[in-house]
Design an enzyme around this catalytic site. Structure first.
Site, PDB file in Angstrom:
ATOM      1  N   TYR A 180      -6.645  24.940  -7.657  1.00 19.16           N
ATOM      2  CA  TYR A 180      -7.774  24.736  -6.753  1.00 19.16           C
ATOM      3  C   TYR A 180      -9.122  24.786  -7.468  1.00 19.16           C
ATOM      4  CZ  TYR A 180      -5.008  23.959  -2.705  1.00 19.16           C
ATOM      5  OH  TYR A 180      -4.147  23.364  -1.815  1.00 19.16           O
ATOM      6  N   ASN A 230      -9.612  14.917   4.750  1.00 15.47           N
ATOM      7  CA  ASN A 230     -10.143  15.305   3.443  1.00 15.47           C
ATOM      8  C   ASN A 230     -10.778  16.688   3.506  1.00 15.47           C
ATOM      9  OD1 ASN A 230      -9.302  12.790   2.715  1.00 15.47           O
ATOM     10  ND2 ASN A 230     -11.339  11.856   2.807  1.00 15.47           N
ATOM     11  N   ASP A 260     -13.013  17.519   0.999  1.00 20.62           N
ATOM     12  CA  ASP A 260     -14.025  17.408  -0.070  1.00 20.62           C
ATOM     13  C   ASP A 260     -15.470  17.497   0.404  1.00 20.62           C
ATOM     14  OD1 ASP A 260     -13.189  13.853  -0.242  1.00 20.62           O
ATOM     15  OD2 ASP A 260     -14.637  14.857   1.063  1.00 20.62           O
ATOM     16  N   HIS A 286      -7.934  19.430   7.897  1.00 18.59           N
ATOM     17  CA  HIS A 286      -7.269  20.195   6.837  1.00 18.59           C
ATOM     18  C   HIS A 286      -8.205  21.178   6.154  1.00 18.59           C
ATOM     19  CE1 HIS A 286      -4.202  16.647   6.543  1.00 18.59           C
ATOM     20  NE2 HIS A 286      -4.021  17.401   7.598  1.00 18.59           N
ATOM     21  N   CYS A 303     -10.221  34.957   3.183  1.00 18.45           N
ATOM     22  CA  CYS A 303      -9.166  35.921   2.875  1.00 18.45           C
ATOM     23  C   CYS A 303      -7.878  35.503   3.579  1.00 18.45           C
ATOM     24  CB  CYS A 303      -9.581  37.311   3.375  1.00 18.45           C
ATOM     25  SG  CYS A 303      -8.249  38.510   3.199  1.00 18.45           S
ATOM     26  N   GLY A 357      -8.255   4.594   4.617  1.00 13.78           N
ATOM     27  CA  GLY A 357      -7.921   5.257   3.353  1.00 13.78           C
ATOM     28  C   GLY A 357      -6.946   6.398   3.496  1.00 13.78           C
ATOM     29  N   ASN A 410      -7.376  -0.307   4.145  1.00 14.24           N
ATOM     30  CA  ASN A 410      -6.639   0.327   3.054  1.00 14.24           C
ATOM     31  C   ASN A 410      -6.455  -0.712   1.953  1.00 14.24           C
ATOM     32  OD1 ASN A 410      -4.523   1.625   1.477  1.00 14.24           O
ATOM     33  ND2 ASN A 410      -4.302   3.005   3.222  1.00 14.24           N
ATOM     34  N   ALA A 438     -12.471   0.552   1.056  1.00 15.43           N
ATOM     35  CA  ALA A 438     -13.279   1.011   2.190  1.00 15.43           C
ATOM     36  C   ALA A 438     -14.766   0.875   1.878  1.00 15.43           C
ATOM     37  CB  ALA A 438     -12.938   2.468   2.489  1.00 15.43           C
TER      38      ALA A 438
HETATM   39  C1  BV8 Z   1       2.313  21.454   9.789  1.00 15.38           C
HETATM   40  C2  BV8 Z   1      -5.192  20.350   2.275  1.00 15.38           C
HETATM   41  C3  BV8 Z   1       3.968  22.813  10.750  1.00 15.38           C
HETATM   42  C4  BV8 Z   1      -4.659  20.997   1.042  1.00 15.38           C
HETATM   43  C5  BV8 Z   1      -3.422  18.881   3.064  1.00 15.38           C
HETATM   44  C6  BV8 Z   1       7.183  15.737  10.114  1.00 15.38           C
HETATM   45  C7  BV8 Z   1       7.965  15.084   9.183  1.00 15.38           C
HETATM   46  C8  BV8 Z   1       7.973  15.468   7.840  1.00 15.38           C
HETATM   47  C9  BV8 Z   1       7.184  16.535   7.405  1.00 15.38           C
HETATM   48  C10 BV8 Z   1       6.407  17.146   8.333  1.00 15.38           C
HETATM   49  C11 BV8 Z   1       6.399  16.781   9.673  1.00 15.38           C
HETATM   50  N1  BV8 Z   1       5.528  17.605  10.350  1.00 15.38           N
HETATM   51  C12 BV8 Z   1       5.002  18.474   9.474  1.00 15.38           C
HETATM   52  C13 BV8 Z   1       5.511  18.204   8.240  1.00 15.38           C
HETATM   53  C14 BV8 Z   1       5.191  18.875   6.983  1.00 15.38           C
HETATM   54  C15 BV8 Z   1       3.883  18.363   6.416  1.00 15.38           C
HETATM   55  C16 BV8 Z   1       3.889  16.888   6.184  1.00 15.38           C
HETATM   56  O1  BV8 Z   1       3.386  16.132   6.998  1.00 15.38           O
HETATM   57  N2  BV8 Z   1       4.413  16.494   5.045  1.00 15.38           N
HETATM   58  C17 BV8 Z   1       4.337  15.099   4.667  1.00 15.38           C
HETATM   59  C18 BV8 Z   1       4.179  15.003   3.152  1.00 15.38           C
HETATM   60  C19 BV8 Z   1       5.546  14.354   5.171  1.00 15.38           C
HETATM   61  N3  BV8 Z   1       2.796  18.712   7.306  1.00 15.38           N
HETATM   62  C20 BV8 Z   1       2.309  19.964   7.234  1.00 15.38           C
HETATM   63  O2  BV8 Z   1       2.780  20.833   6.544  1.00 15.38           O
HETATM   64  C21 BV8 Z   1       1.112  20.257   8.124  1.00 15.38           C
HETATM   65  N4  BV8 Z   1       1.400  21.448   8.827  1.00 15.38           N
HETATM   66  O3  BV8 Z   1       2.692  20.497  10.377  1.00 15.38           O
HETATM   67  O4  BV8 Z   1       2.802  22.705   9.942  1.00 15.38           O
HETATM   68  C22 BV8 Z   1       3.652  23.835  11.729  1.00 15.38           C
HETATM   69  C23 BV8 Z   1       3.684  23.492  13.061  1.00 15.38           C
HETATM   70  C24 BV8 Z   1       3.458  24.472  13.989  1.00 15.38           C
HETATM   71  C25 BV8 Z   1       3.149  25.779  13.577  1.00 15.38           C
HETATM   72  C26 BV8 Z   1       3.078  26.081  12.216  1.00 15.38           C
HETATM   73  C27 BV8 Z   1       3.325  25.111  11.283  1.00 15.38           C
HETATM   74  C28 BV8 Z   1      -0.114  20.536   7.268  1.00 15.38           C
HETATM   75  C29 BV8 Z   1      -0.565  19.264   6.619  1.00 15.38           C
HETATM   76  C30 BV8 Z   1      -1.870  19.519   5.867  1.00 15.38           C
HETATM   77  C31 BV8 Z   1      -1.572  19.754   4.422  1.00 15.38           C
HETATM   78  N5  BV8 Z   1      -2.848  19.862   3.675  1.00 15.38           N
HETATM   79  N6  BV8 Z   1      -4.571  19.028   2.391  1.00 15.38           N
HETATM   80  C32 BV8 Z   1      -5.197  20.311  -0.177  1.00 15.38           C
HETATM   81  O5  BV8 Z   1      -5.846  19.260  -0.062  1.00 15.38           O
HETATM   82  O6  BV8 Z   1      -4.959  20.864  -1.257  1.00 15.38           O
HETATM   83  S1  BV8 Z   1      -2.701  17.344   3.159  1.00 15.38           S
HETATM   84  C33 BV8 Z   1      -3.330  16.300   1.987  1.00 15.38           C
HETATM   85  O7  BV8 Z   1      -2.666  15.045   2.242  1.00 15.38           O
HETATM   86  C34 BV8 Z   1      -4.798  15.965   2.092  1.00 15.38           C
HETATM   87  O8  BV8 Z   1      -5.473  16.584   3.166  1.00 15.38           O
HETATM   88  C35 BV8 Z   1      -4.770  14.459   2.310  1.00 15.38           C
HETATM   89  O9  BV8 Z   1      -5.846  13.990   2.982  1.00 15.38           O
HETATM   90  C36 BV8 Z   1      -3.547  14.370   3.096  1.00 15.38           C
HETATM   91  C37 BV8 Z   1      -3.003  13.057   3.468  1.00 15.38           C
HETATM   92  O10 BV8 Z   1      -3.018  12.231   2.376  1.00 15.38           O
HETATM   93  P1  BV8 Z   1      -4.024  10.978   2.450  1.00 15.38           P
HETATM   94  O11 BV8 Z   1      -5.376  11.479   2.818  1.00 15.38           O
HETATM   95  O12 BV8 Z   1      -3.421   9.919   3.282  1.00 15.38           O
HETATM   96  O13 BV8 Z   1      -4.077  10.592   0.942  1.00 15.38           O
HETATM   97  P2  BV8 Z   1      -3.007   9.717   0.152  1.00 15.38           P
HETATM   98  O14 BV8 Z   1      -3.304   9.833  -1.301  1.00 15.38           O
HETATM   99  O15 BV8 Z   1      -1.640  10.002   0.667  1.00 15.38           O
HETATM  100  O16 BV8 Z   1      -3.342   8.219   0.600  1.00 15.38           O
HETATM  101  C38 BV8 Z   1      -4.561   7.627   0.171  1.00 15.38           C
HETATM  102  C39 BV8 Z   1      -4.555   6.250   0.777  1.00 15.38           C
HETATM  103  O17 BV8 Z   1      -5.798   5.636   0.474  1.00 15.38           O
HETATM  104  C40 BV8 Z   1      -3.463   5.353   0.203  1.00 15.38           C
HETATM  105  O18 BV8 Z   1      -2.830   4.678   1.285  1.00 15.38           O
HETATM  106  C41 BV8 Z   1      -4.239   4.361  -0.683  1.00 15.38           C
HETATM  107  O19 BV8 Z   1      -3.643   3.085  -0.641  1.00 15.38           O
HETATM  108  C42 BV8 Z   1      -5.573   4.320   0.007  1.00 15.38           C
HETATM  109  N7  BV8 Z   1      -6.714   4.009  -0.854  1.00 15.38           N
HETATM  110  C43 BV8 Z   1      -6.904   4.358  -2.156  1.00 15.38           C
HETATM  111  N8  BV8 Z   1      -8.121   3.913  -2.554  1.00 15.38           N
HETATM  112  C44 BV8 Z   1      -8.696   3.308  -1.480  1.00 15.38           C
HETATM  113  C45 BV8 Z   1      -7.807   3.362  -0.391  1.00 15.38           C
HETATM  114  N9  BV8 Z   1      -8.085   2.844   0.810  1.00 15.38           N
HETATM  115  C46 BV8 Z   1      -9.299   2.243   0.959  1.00 15.38           C
HETATM  116  N10 BV8 Z   1     -10.206   2.151  -0.035  1.00 15.38           N
HETATM  117  C47 BV8 Z   1      -9.946   2.673  -1.254  1.00 15.38           C
HETATM  118  N11 BV8 Z   1     -10.876   2.557  -2.243  1.00 15.38           N
HETATM  119 ZN    ZN Z   2      -9.555  40.410   3.649  1.00 17.65          ZN
END
Ligand code: BV8
Ligand code: ZN
Length: 249
Positions: free
Chosen positions: A66, A101, A103, A118, A126, A189, A215, A233
């Protein structure tokens, strides 16, 4: 960029617009996305690192990851895509911006309201008593490899939603409400994979909204979108704003 007539026929008179952004909107600011070829996933196992387990099992490695993510943000600025979204917010009274995001760039670009699903990597809280550090305390932890809470001495962590953690209730509820009531929903994006954010465009579609995807690639959402604009974008959004400027004078 070729837009359909239909897009502007809907967009010009609209009142309620909802925008969802992902890492792709910040790519042109120089922040690596998660899943692109030079993305974070390829260098690190984000799925393993961005978890509560990682914080508990190896806080030093967790914080190394991080701190590296925070260092990247030191010299990045919003890009033309962020600023175009600020312009859209000023054009539509019923405008909602939802971001995955962490950021802080939508705030830095000047959006007045940002639903951060997120969390925000610039804040530190904490893991136990939820205390959020102030600016001075942020300074003191910079040199620590395993920062601890000044109130209860438990582990500190960035104020982001880790995989497996639930999203901030109010932000998610407001985002779902904005998806369910908008006339147009822009997915910009994002690979449309991470739940529950990935379900938002489907909520909008089920309520008759016009779904626009911007995208550089197609995603699992593309087949369900009314308009898929393939390109950067930071190039497409300013063109949309320029055309709106002509119609909405
Ligand atoms: C939860 C913070 C449960 C941390 C992040 C169902 C099925 C399978 C799995 C799950 C499900 N439900 C839940 C899950 C688990 C999980 C999940 O979804 N996993 C995925 C991988 C399948 N979800 C979770 O764990 C969530 N929590 O559901 O908890 C629960 C329920 C009840 C009670 C308790 C618990 C929590 C999800 C949040 C995780 N934290 N970030 C950190 O950043 O370090 S997620 C992380 O991924 C970022 O936030 C990011 O934004 C996010 C998504 O990714 P994208 O933003 O889409 O980025 P990516 O690189 O993937 O894509 C970029 C896109 O941009 C591409 O398409 C590319 O082509 C395009 N691009 C690139 N350049 C450009 C562009 N487009 C336009 N212009 C450009 N120039
Ligand atoms: Zn504390």
């Amino acid at each position: 960029m070729k837009f359909t007539e239909k897009l502007f026929r809907r967009l010009v008179p609209a009142y309620q617009i909802t925008v969802l952004t992902g890492a792709g909107i910040s790519a042109e600011s120089g922040i690596p996305t998660f899943r692109d070829k030079d993305g974070l996933w390829n260098k690190h196992d984000v799925q393993k690192l961005a978890t509560h387990q990682a914080l508990q099992n190896d806080p030093e490695l967790f914080w190394e990851f991080y701190k590296w993510r925070r260092d990247i943000l030191k010299n990045v600025k919003p890009n033309l895509g962020h600023y175009a979204i600020v312009d859209l917010e000023s054009r539509y009274e019923g405008f909602t911006l939802i971001t995955q995001n962490v950021d802080n760039l939508h705030w830095e670009a000047g959006n007045k309201r940002v639903l951060e699903l997120h969390g925000n990597i610039k804040r530190t809280r904490c893991d136990s008593c939820q205390y959020v550090l102030n600016a001075d305390e942020e300074q003191t932890i910079k040199t620590l490899s395993i920062p601890r809470c000044p109130k209860c001495n438990e582990l500190l962590r960035p104020d982001v939603v880790l995989f497996g953690e639930s999203l901030p209730k109010k932000a998610l509820a407001d985002a779902q409400e904005a998806a369910a009531t908008c006339e147009l929903f822009f997915s910009i994006g994002t690979s449309a994979l991470v739940e529950p954010a990935a379900s938002l465009p489907y909520i909008a579609k089920a309520n008759g909204a016009y779904i626009v995807e911007i995208n550089i690639d197609r995603t699992p959402l593309s087949d369900h979108a009314d308009e898929v604009l393939i390109g950067k974008a930071g190039e497409i959004l300013p063109q949309i704003v320029m055309i709106l400027e002509r119609f909405q004078k």
